[in-house]
Design an enzyme around this catalytic site. Structure first.
Site, short mmCIF file in Angstrom:
data_model
loop_
_atom_site.label_atom_id
_atom_site.label_comp_id
_atom_site.label_asym_id
_atom_site.label_seq_id
_atom_site.Cartn_x
_atom_site.Cartn_y
_atom_site.Cartn_z
N HIS A 169 -3.26 6.89 2.48
CA HIS A 169 -3.75 5.60 2.00
C HIS A 169 -5.13 5.33 2.58
O HIS A 169 -5.37 5.52 3.78
CB HIS A 169 -2.77 4.51 2.39
CG HIS A 169 -3.29 3.13 2.19
ND1 HIS A 169 -3.83 2.71 0.99
CD2 HIS A 169 -3.37 2.07 3.04
CE1 HIS A 169 -4.22 1.45 1.11
NE2 HIS A 169 -3.95 1.03 2.33
N CYS A 210 0.81 -1.22 0.00
CA CYS A 210 0.00 0.00 0.00
C CYS A 210 0.85 1.27 0.00
O CYS A 210 0.32 2.36 -0.19
CB CYS A 210 -0.95 0.00 1.19
SG CYS A 210 -2.01 -1.47 1.26
N ASN A 212 -10.19 -0.53 0.15
CA ASN A 212 -8.74 -0.40 0.15
C ASN A 212 -8.21 -0.95 -1.18
O ASN A 212 -8.27 -2.14 -1.43
CB ASN A 212 -8.17 -1.20 1.34
CG ASN A 212 -6.67 -1.15 1.43
OD1 ASN A 212 -5.97 -0.78 0.48
ND2 ASN A 212 -6.14 -1.53 2.58
#
Length: 324
Positions: free
Chosen positions: A249, A112, A279
């Site tokens: 993020h 990520c 996500n």
């Protein structure tokens, strides 16, 4: 000395949308349980497109918006942990699809944090003076790395891609950065461990799906990532409240709430879109950046100062402060 500037942004996601209610039909969960814990309401899930397909659509959009030809690109970096294949790389496939024969291309795997690591790397390429134009893309088809019977992980992730065009500039736009890795904590978040299987080795089992210690990852984000963000702000010389936006993020809405308090910046400076996308790992920050440009919050005219921060498997985390 040349500098680097983000001159265009774009994003692309699969058309298929899977809601929390749809997930409740295949696993023991419900809309309220997911929303209250994560903020996620739906996610885009690929029906047929691979990671290189999503990334290529972003590349095409960036070229179209900029008016550049693919032949003018010097490099293509794709941040992903869900490539089509181990080789050729996803970036090599993008290069072939868009016809960027002169561009070198490779993938970066930092989970990520991947887009932040790739953007930092690309900035150094341009700053070297050897290269003038390149694409930095974060792309994931995370749906292929999930155990869809595991409600603790499958509800969290979605598929998508976003990216930027980076070009040489006469002025400095990258004001500060910090990149970190702590491999000693890597087992708290892992995807697709490949076991040994040759006739000359002891056979070991593969782990094909994402494995996550959610509490450990949440605590890591609140503690270590917040510290790095504060450190980067100090090193940039920019006051925290002078930042126009902080694009973090998109993992969990509660992380943004806590980050706002720990950093001392108003919550409305932390845009969020995990409600729609979940996500999307390396794609989350560039998708969010692209949406902020599309809706006018960010203008790409050099007048705003933006903080970008990613964190995830590795463990990895990184923060950039840029004028945009």
């Amino acid at each position: 000395m040349p500098f680097a500037k983000i001159t265009q942004v774009a994003h692309y996601v699969p058309s298929q949308v899977i809601t929390n209610n749809q997930l409740s039909k295949i696993m023991d969960t419900n809309d309220e349980w997911i929303k209250s814990r994560t903020g996620i309401e739906q996610r885009h899930v690929s029906a047929s497109e691979q990671t290189s397909d999503l990334a290529s659509e972003v590349a095409k959009l960036l070229l179209k918006k900029s008016g550049l030809e693919a032949s003018e690109l010097d490099f293509i970096l794709v941040a992903t942990i869900t490539p089509d294949s181990l080789m050729p790389s996803t970036a090599a496939k993008v290069q072939a699809i868009i016809g960027a024969q002169k561009a070198f291309a490779f993938d970066m795997a930092a989970a990520c944090s991947g887009f932040i690591f790739a953007l930092s790397t690309a900035e150094k390429f341009i700053k070297s003076g050897l290269y003038k134009k390149g694409l930095v893309i974060g792309a994931e088809v995370f749906s292929k790395a999930l155990d869809w019977s595991d409600r603790s992980t499958a509800v969290l992730f979605g598929d998508g891609a976003g990216g930027v065009l980076l070009e040489a500039s006469e002025e400095e736009h990258f004001l500060a950065e910090n990149l970190f890795t702590d491999g000693s904590r890597g087992e708290s978040l892992s995807v697709t461990e490949m076991g040994l299987q040759s006739p000359f080795s002891e056979r070991t089992a593969s782990k094909p799906y994402l494995q996550m210690d959610g509490r450990a990852v949440f605590d890591f984000a609140i503690r270590d990532v917040a510290k790095s963000i504060k450190q980067t702000i100090v090193e940039s010389g920019v006051e925290a409240n002078d930042l126009n936006y902080l694009l973090l993020h998109q993992a969990n809405i509660r992380i943004l709430d806590k980050m706002s308090k720990k950093i001392g910046v108003p919550r409305d400076k932390f845009p969020a879109n995990m409600m729609e996308y979940g996500n999307t790992s390396a794609a989350s920050i560039p998708i969010l950046l692209s949406e902020c440009v599309d809706d006018g919050r960010i203008r790409l005219d050099g007048s705003q100062t933006i903080l970008l921060s990613g964190f995830g498997g590795g463990l990895t985390w990184g923060t950039l402060i840029v004028t945009i």
